[in-house]
Design a protein around this motif. Sequence first.
Motif, PDB file in Angstrom:
ATOM      1  N   LEU A 257       0.780  -1.099   0.085  1.00  0.00           N
ATOM      2  CA  LEU A 257       0.145   0.150  -0.005  1.00  0.00           C
ATOM      3  C   LEU A 257       0.563   1.397  -0.149  1.00  0.00           C
ATOM      4  O   LEU A 257       0.585   2.240  -0.735  1.00  0.00           O
ATOM      5  CB  LEU A 257      -0.877   0.073   1.330  1.00  0.00           C
ATOM      6  CG  LEU A 257      -1.995   1.213   1.443  1.00  0.00           C
ATOM      7  CD1 LEU A 257      -2.857   1.406   0.274  1.00  0.00           C
ATOM      8  CD2 LEU A 257      -2.658   0.933   2.682  1.00  0.00           C
ATOM      9  N   ILE A 258       2.007   1.376   0.989  1.00  0.00           N
ATOM     10  CA  ILE A 258       2.849   2.243   1.037  1.00  0.00           C
ATOM     11  C   ILE A 258       4.096   1.808   1.397  1.00  0.00           C
ATOM     12  O   ILE A 258       4.165   0.929   2.317  1.00  0.00           O
ATOM     13  CB  ILE A 258       2.257   3.726   1.777  1.00  0.00           C
ATOM     14  CG1 ILE A 258       3.007   4.934   1.557  1.00  0.00           C
ATOM     15  CG2 ILE A 258       2.000   3.197   3.270  1.00  0.00           C
ATOM     16  CD1 ILE A 258       2.104   5.920   2.206  1.00  0.00           C
ATOM     17  N   THR A 259       5.203   2.851   1.147  1.00  0.00           N
ATOM     18  CA  THR A 259       6.313   2.309   1.705  1.00  0.00           C
ATOM     19  C   THR A 259       7.166   3.555   2.382  1.00  0.00           C
ATOM     20  O   THR A 259       6.927   4.598   1.858  1.00  0.00           O
ATOM     21  CB  THR A 259       7.395   1.964   0.627  1.00  0.00           C
ATOM     22  OG1 THR A 259       6.969   0.569   0.095  1.00  0.00           O
ATOM     23  CG2 THR A 259       8.693   1.471   1.241  1.00  0.00           C
TER      24      THR A 259
ATOM     25  N   THR B 290      17.251   8.623  15.805  1.00  0.00           N
ATOM     26  CA  THR B 290      16.959   7.277  15.154  1.00  0.00           C
ATOM     27  C   THR B 290      15.870   7.037  14.179  1.00  0.00           C
ATOM     28  O   THR B 290      15.600   8.215  13.561  1.00  0.00           O
ATOM     29  CB  THR B 290      15.873   6.495  16.530  1.00  0.00           C
ATOM     30  OG1 THR B 290      14.711   7.320  16.507  1.00  0.00           O
ATOM     31  CG2 THR B 290      16.670   6.472  17.842  1.00  0.00           C
ATOM     32  N   ALA B 291      15.827   6.015  13.679  1.00  0.00           N
ATOM     33  CA  ALA B 291      15.183   6.143  12.413  1.00  0.00           C
ATOM     34  C   ALA B 291      14.636   4.620  12.116  1.00  0.00           C
ATOM     35  O   ALA B 291      15.177   3.704  12.812  1.00  0.00           O
ATOM     36  CB  ALA B 291      16.019   6.415  11.082  1.00  0.00           C
ATOM     37  N   LEU B 292      13.723   4.197  11.354  1.00  0.00           N
ATOM     38  CA  LEU B 292      13.301   3.110  10.714  1.00  0.00           C
ATOM     39  C   LEU B 292      12.639   3.138   9.483  1.00  0.00           C
ATOM     40  O   LEU B 292      12.347   4.209   8.895  1.00  0.00           O
ATOM     41  CB  LEU B 292      12.276   2.533  11.864  1.00  0.00           C
ATOM     42  CG  LEU B 292      10.728   3.241  11.938  1.00  0.00           C
ATOM     43  CD1 LEU B 292       9.860   2.843  10.781  1.00  0.00           C
ATOM     44  CD2 LEU B 292      10.223   2.814  13.334  1.00  0.00           C
ATOM     45  N   MET B 293      12.354   1.940   8.769  1.00  0.00           N
ATOM     46  CA  MET B 293      11.639   1.789   7.469  1.00  0.00           C
ATOM     47  C   MET B 293      10.567   0.798   7.584  1.00  0.00           C
ATOM     48  O   MET B 293      10.557   0.173   8.328  1.00  0.00           O
ATOM     49  CB  MET B 293      12.675   1.156   6.686  1.00  0.00           C
ATOM     50  CG  MET B 293      13.880   2.346   6.202  1.00  0.00           C
ATOM     51  SD  MET B 293      15.245   1.549   5.238  1.00  0.00           S
ATOM     52  CE  MET B 293      16.143   0.353   6.212  1.00  0.00           C
ATOM     53  N   SER B 294       9.633   1.058   6.807  1.00  0.00           N
ATOM     54  CA  SER B 294       8.429   0.414   6.676  1.00  0.00           C
ATOM     55  C   SER B 294       7.736   0.123   5.663  1.00  0.00           C
ATOM     56  O   SER B 294       7.685   1.011   4.619  1.00  0.00           O
ATOM     57  CB  SER B 294       7.407   1.191   7.899  1.00  0.00           C
ATOM     58  OG  SER B 294       6.293   0.361   8.112  1.00  0.00           O
ATOM     59  N   LYS B 295       7.040  -0.961   5.369  1.00  0.00           N
ATOM     60  CA  LYS B 295       6.302  -1.346   4.090  1.00  0.00           C
ATOM     61  C   LYS B 295       4.926  -1.716   4.563  1.00  0.00           C
ATOM     62  O   LYS B 295       4.829  -2.632   5.484  1.00  0.00           O
ATOM     63  CB  LYS B 295       6.813  -2.421   3.250  1.00  0.00           C
ATOM     64  CG  LYS B 295       8.002  -2.186   2.451  1.00  0.00           C
ATOM     65  CD  LYS B 295       8.607  -3.261   1.779  1.00  0.00           C
ATOM     66  CE  LYS B 295       9.871  -2.757   0.845  1.00  0.00           C
ATOM     67  NZ  LYS B 295       9.481  -1.941  -0.260  1.00  0.00           N
ATOM     68  N   VAL B 296       3.993  -1.155   4.333  1.00  0.00           N
ATOM     69  CA  VAL B 296       2.704  -1.464   4.600  1.00  0.00           C
ATOM     70  C   VAL B 296       1.963  -2.375   3.532  1.00  0.00           C
ATOM     71  O   VAL B 296       1.764  -1.819   2.432  1.00  0.00           O
ATOM     72  CB  VAL B 296       1.627  -0.269   4.701  1.00  0.00           C
ATOM     73  CG1 VAL B 296       0.247  -0.433   5.208  1.00  0.00           C
ATOM     74  CG2 VAL B 296       2.511   0.885   5.686  1.00  0.00           C
ATOM     75  N   MET B 297       1.490  -3.336   4.160  1.00  0.00           N
ATOM     76  CA  MET B 297       0.941  -4.668   3.171  1.00  0.00           C
ATOM     77  C   MET B 297      -0.555  -4.507   3.402  1.00  0.00           C
ATOM     78  O   MET B 297      -1.210  -4.494   4.712  1.00  0.00           O
ATOM     79  CB  MET B 297       1.527  -5.837   3.299  1.00  0.00           C
ATOM     80  CG  MET B 297       3.196  -5.847   3.117  1.00  0.00           C
ATOM     81  SD  MET B 297       3.555  -5.248   1.481  1.00  0.00           S
ATOM     82  CE  MET B 297       3.106  -6.615   0.383  1.00  0.00           C
ATOM     83  N   THR B 298      -1.516  -4.687   2.348  1.00  0.00           N
ATOM     84  CA  THR B 298      -3.076  -4.680   2.487  1.00  0.00           C
ATOM     85  C   THR B 298      -3.424  -5.912   1.649  1.00  0.00           C
ATOM     86  O   THR B 298      -2.697  -6.328   0.603  1.00  0.00           O
ATOM     87  CB  THR B 298      -3.464  -3.485   1.962  1.00  0.00           C
ATOM     88  OG1 THR B 298      -5.122  -3.559   2.232  1.00  0.00           O
ATOM     89  CG2 THR B 298      -3.244  -3.149   0.846  1.00  0.00           C
ATOM     90  N   ASN B 299      -4.482  -6.479   2.088  1.00  0.00           N
ATOM     91  CA  ASN B 299      -5.414  -7.619   1.233  1.00  0.00           C
ATOM     92  C   ASN B 299      -6.010  -6.696   0.386  1.00  0.00           C
ATOM     93  O   ASN B 299      -6.365  -5.583   0.361  1.00  0.00           O
ATOM     94  CB  ASN B 299      -5.710  -8.572   2.158  1.00  0.00           C
ATOM     95  CG  ASN B 299      -7.278  -8.014   2.747  1.00  0.00           C
ATOM     96  OD1 ASN B 299      -7.392  -6.953   3.108  1.00  0.00           O
ATOM     97  ND2 ASN B 299      -8.324  -8.830   2.776  1.00  0.00           N
ATOM     98  N   GLY B 300      -7.033  -7.625  -0.278  1.00  0.00           N
ATOM     99  CA  GLY B 300      -7.626  -6.966  -1.591  1.00  0.00           C
ATOM    100  C   GLY B 300      -8.622  -6.141  -1.222  1.00  0.00           C
ATOM    101  O   GLY B 300      -9.165  -5.266  -1.721  1.00  0.00           O
TER     102      GLY B 300
END
Length: 378
Positions: free
Chosen positions: A210-212, A223-233
């Motif tokens: 959905l978004i990165t 500090t820092a982090l990274m994230s990938k948001v995953m979604t179903n249909g």
Amino acid sequence: METTASPVIEKIFADAKDFLPLDGTDYIEFYVGNAKQAAHYYKTAFGFQSLAYKGLETGCKDRTSYVIRQDKITLVLTTPLVEDSDIAEHIKRHGDGVKTIAFTVPDAEYSFNETISRGADPCLAPMVLKDEFGTIKLAGIQTYGETNHIFVERNKYKGVFMPGFVAWESEYNPGSTGLLYVDHCVGNVELGEMSLWAGFYEKVLGFANLITFDDKDISTEFTALMSKVMTNGNGRIKFPINEPAKGKKVSQVEEYLNFYNGPGCQHIAVATDNIIFTVTEMRKRGVEFLHVPGNYYDTVVDRVGEIKEDLTILKNLGIMVDRDEEGYLLQIFTKPVEDRPTLFYEIIQRVGAKSFGKGNFQALFESIEAEQARRGTL
């Protein structure tokens, strides 16, 4: 407030294969040191109601489980009754935490076979549970760390929760705080593992990205982090997957991984349609929230434009605001609800917005870093 999703969002949902499909979050199970006391806490502080029970009195000799519910959110709190058990080992290693995020599906065995064929490792072979109220089918797969996903097929069951449980009647049922459903669950994984697990959800469960967010989006001086948001249909299941990014000090993800001893569910976002009421009630009941920097509200109107809520009330409660092309959202984060600085909750109200509060990341990180500094873990 319903809005029409943008073409970009619609395409992302369309890209999610949703071959199972997943109809929603069925329940979330926690392994905890004392389920009776944990249930009392969630009833008192969060406004959950008693639903079901399993333990010695029902013939279960190795564990006790209390099931509580508020609107569409169901939590299962499970404690081991014997020393030599996987549950006891889980608690010893991780402390209280999320073990299972379960999905409601139309066909549990099909869901199991399809995900296994796509590379998932099993944690529960398909099984059928029966009692006088009907049948439930269960099956499950492993995901990051020791977290599992269980597929629950319950369309032929009319009982209170599932076979093996009885109704939990209690005279103590504090009123609701207005929580409605699980909006998303965030998983923390180790450095270099984010894309691997995002790929797992894409390949095995048919999710789409959905978004990165990269370390430029989610960072402070320290500090820092990274994230990938995953979604179903259908958009009912959303899983942001976080990994730490290099910084001058220990990030919130690293702190979590250190105290949880590995990957796991970092926070659960629960939705409300009146965040002012919900947060006011939860504060009255003893829930502690992160402190938002005072100057955060100086630029809110310029950044998000007009909103229906009174900004003075939002500031007094520490509720943050962000806007995307679909609308705006209001959100606030609790402090950790365990003695270890691991699991916490997000309370979110979406007024059209489909995003995750990118404009609030700076203030949120500063708040979390302040708490880390108090704990001596930054």
